[in-house]
Scaffold this motif. Structure first.
Motif, short mmCIF file in Angstrom:
data_model
loop_
_atom_site.label_atom_id
_atom_site.label_comp_id
_atom_site.label_asym_id
_atom_site.label_seq_id
_atom_site.Cartn_x
_atom_site.Cartn_y
_atom_site.Cartn_z
N MET A 55 -1.26 -4.08 7.13
CA MET A 55 -1.34 -4.82 6.07
C MET A 55 -2.18 -4.19 4.85
O MET A 55 -2.06 -4.12 3.66
CB MET A 55 -2.19 -6.07 6.43
CG MET A 55 -1.42 -7.01 7.47
SD MET A 55 0.21 -7.85 6.26
CE MET A 55 -0.76 -8.65 4.99
N LYS A 56 -3.41 -3.25 5.44
CA LYS A 56 -4.18 -2.62 4.47
C LYS A 56 -3.50 -1.63 3.75
O LYS A 56 -3.65 -1.29 2.54
CB LYS A 56 -5.20 -1.99 5.28
CG LYS A 56 -6.27 -1.27 4.17
CD LYS A 56 -7.60 -0.64 5.06
CE LYS A 56 -8.53 -0.10 4.31
NZ LYS A 56 -9.52 0.51 5.15
N GLY A 57 -2.48 -0.83 4.52
CA GLY A 57 -1.55 0.27 3.77
C GLY A 57 -0.60 -0.19 2.96
O GLY A 57 -0.50 0.33 1.78
N SER B 241 -1.56 -1.75 -4.79
CA SER B 241 -2.62 -1.69 -5.92
C SER B 241 -2.56 -0.54 -6.74
O SER B 241 -2.68 -0.43 -7.85
CB SER B 241 -3.84 -1.65 -4.98
OG SER B 241 -4.16 -2.79 -4.33
N HIS B 242 -1.75 0.33 -6.23
CA HIS B 242 -1.39 1.58 -6.98
C HIS B 242 -0.51 1.34 -8.34
O HIS B 242 -0.51 1.80 -9.36
CB HIS B 242 -0.85 2.85 -6.48
CG HIS B 242 -1.74 3.51 -5.46
ND1 HIS B 242 -2.75 4.54 -6.12
CD2 HIS B 242 -1.95 3.74 -3.95
CE1 HIS B 242 -3.48 4.87 -5.01
NE2 HIS B 242 -3.11 4.49 -4.03
N LEU B 243 0.42 0.40 -7.88
CA LEU B 243 1.46 -0.15 -8.81
C LEU B 243 0.60 -0.97 -9.89
O LEU B 243 1.09 -1.09 -10.91
CB LEU B 243 2.70 -0.53 -8.14
CG LEU B 243 3.38 0.35 -7.29
CD1 LEU B 243 4.55 -0.42 -6.58
CD2 LEU B 243 3.99 1.49 -8.09
N ALA B 244 -0.02 -2.01 -9.34
CA ALA B 244 -0.66 -3.00 -10.22
C ALA B 244 -2.40 -2.80 -9.88
O ALA B 244 -2.75 -3.50 -8.81
CB ALA B 244 -0.11 -4.29 -9.75
N PRO B 245 -3.10 -1.81 -10.57
CA PRO B 245 -4.38 -1.50 -10.30
C PRO B 245 -5.13 -2.72 -10.20
O PRO B 245 -6.37 -2.74 -9.45
CB PRO B 245 -4.77 -0.35 -11.42
CG PRO B 245 -3.55 0.00 -11.58
CD PRO B 245 -2.48 -1.00 -11.68
#
Length: 236
Positions: free
Chosen positions: A208-210, A216-220
Motif C-alpha cells: 500500500m505504501k509503495g 503521489s509522484h503523479l499528484a504531489p
C-alpha cells in the motif's frame, strides 16, 4: 509542508465533529421523530421529500428497490447540504420526483452518457457556504428515467452519440456554482472521497505504501490514507 497541513486540518475538524464541538443539531432523536416533523412536514406519500431515509446514515433498503441498482447516489446526511431540486439541463423547472423512485433526501439520478441534448439531469444544491449545480455520468448505468432515449441501449461502446464513445473514462462529474460567503480562498478548499467505514481487507502495508508513493509522484498534493476507521483520498 502543505500536504501535511492538509491532513492536519482534516483530522482536527473530524475530531471536533466527533466530540460535538461543531456538530450540527441532529434531526434524528429518540422521541420517535417528533423533532423531524416539527421542522419539516413529512409527507406520507412514498419517497416524497423528506422520506424516512433522508436523515439516516444507512442507505435506503432494500437495494433491490434502488432505481439504478446496484449504484446509488445520495446526499450525505447531516452534511448541511440541501437539494433544491432535479431538472433537465435545458429547463429551470424541477421534476416531480415522488413515484419515480427518486427523492431529494436519499436517492438522486445518475446520467449514463446517452442523453439527448438538453435532457441531461442536473441537481441543484445548496450548503452554508456554496450554492450550485452538479451533474454525474457513469458509463453503462441504466437510464435514470425510462422515457429517455438512453434506456433503449446500455451498450455505450457501440453508440456513436454516447458521451463515452471512444473515451477511456468511465465517469464524469461536473460542479459549478458560487461561494455564498465572500473571501473563501480556493487554497483552503479540498476535494476527494471520505468513507465512514474501514476499507476492509487490504494488501500488506508495504504494498500500500509503495502504491501511494507512486500515485503521489503523479499528484504531489494528493493525500491518501486507506487504513484506519475513516479512509480518505483528498487533494486541494
Amino acid at each position: 509542508g502543505s500536504r501535511r497541513e492538509l491532513m492536519d486540518v482534516y483530522d482536527s475538524c473530524r475530531k471536533l465533529n466527533e466530540d460535538g464541538s461543531i456538530r450540527r443539531p441532529s434531526l434524528l432523536s429518540s422521541d420517535g421523530g417528533d423533532s423531524i416533523k416539527h421542522r419539516l412536514p413529512v409527507s406520507e406519500e412514498e419517497h416524497a421529500y423528506p422520506c424516512k431515509d433522508t436523515y439516516s446514515f444507512m442507505p435506503p433498503s432494500p437495494p433491490e428497490k434502488w432505481p439504478q441498482r446496484p449504484i446509488l447516489l445520495r446526499p450525505s446526511p447531516e452534511s448541511g447540504m440541501r437539494i433544491r431540486g432535479v431538472r433537465y439541463s435545458s429547463s429551470k423547472t424541477y421534476l416531480p420526483l415522488p413515484g419515480t423512485g427518486y427523492c431529494n433526501g436519499c436517492t438522486l439520478p445518475i446520467n449514463n452518457g446517452l442523453e439527448k441534448l438538453g435532457e441531461c439531469l442536473v441537481i441543484d444544491f445548496e450548503s452554508d457556504f456554496f450554492i450550485g449545480t452538479t451533474m454525474l455520468r457513469i458509463k453503462n448505468v441504466c437510464a435514470p428515467i425510462k422515457k429517455l432515449r438512453s434506456d433503449k441501449t446500455h451498450n455505450n461502446e457501440t453508440d456513436n452519440s454516447s458521451y463515452f464513445h471512444n473515451k477511456k473514462r468511465t465517469f464524469q462529474g461536473i460542479v459549478r456554482g458560487r461561494f455564498k460567503t465572500p473571501g473563501i480562498p480556493m487554497s483552503e478548499c479540498i476535494t476527494g472521497q471520505v468513507f465512514n467505514h474501514p476499507a476492509g481487507h487490504l494488501p500488506p502495508r508495504i504494498i500500500m505504501k509503495g502504491a501511494i508513493s507512486i500515485i503521489s509522484h503523479l499528484a504531489p498534493q494528493l493525500q491518501a490514507r486507506l487504513d484506519g476507521d475513516c479512509p480518505r483520498v483528498l487533494s486541494p
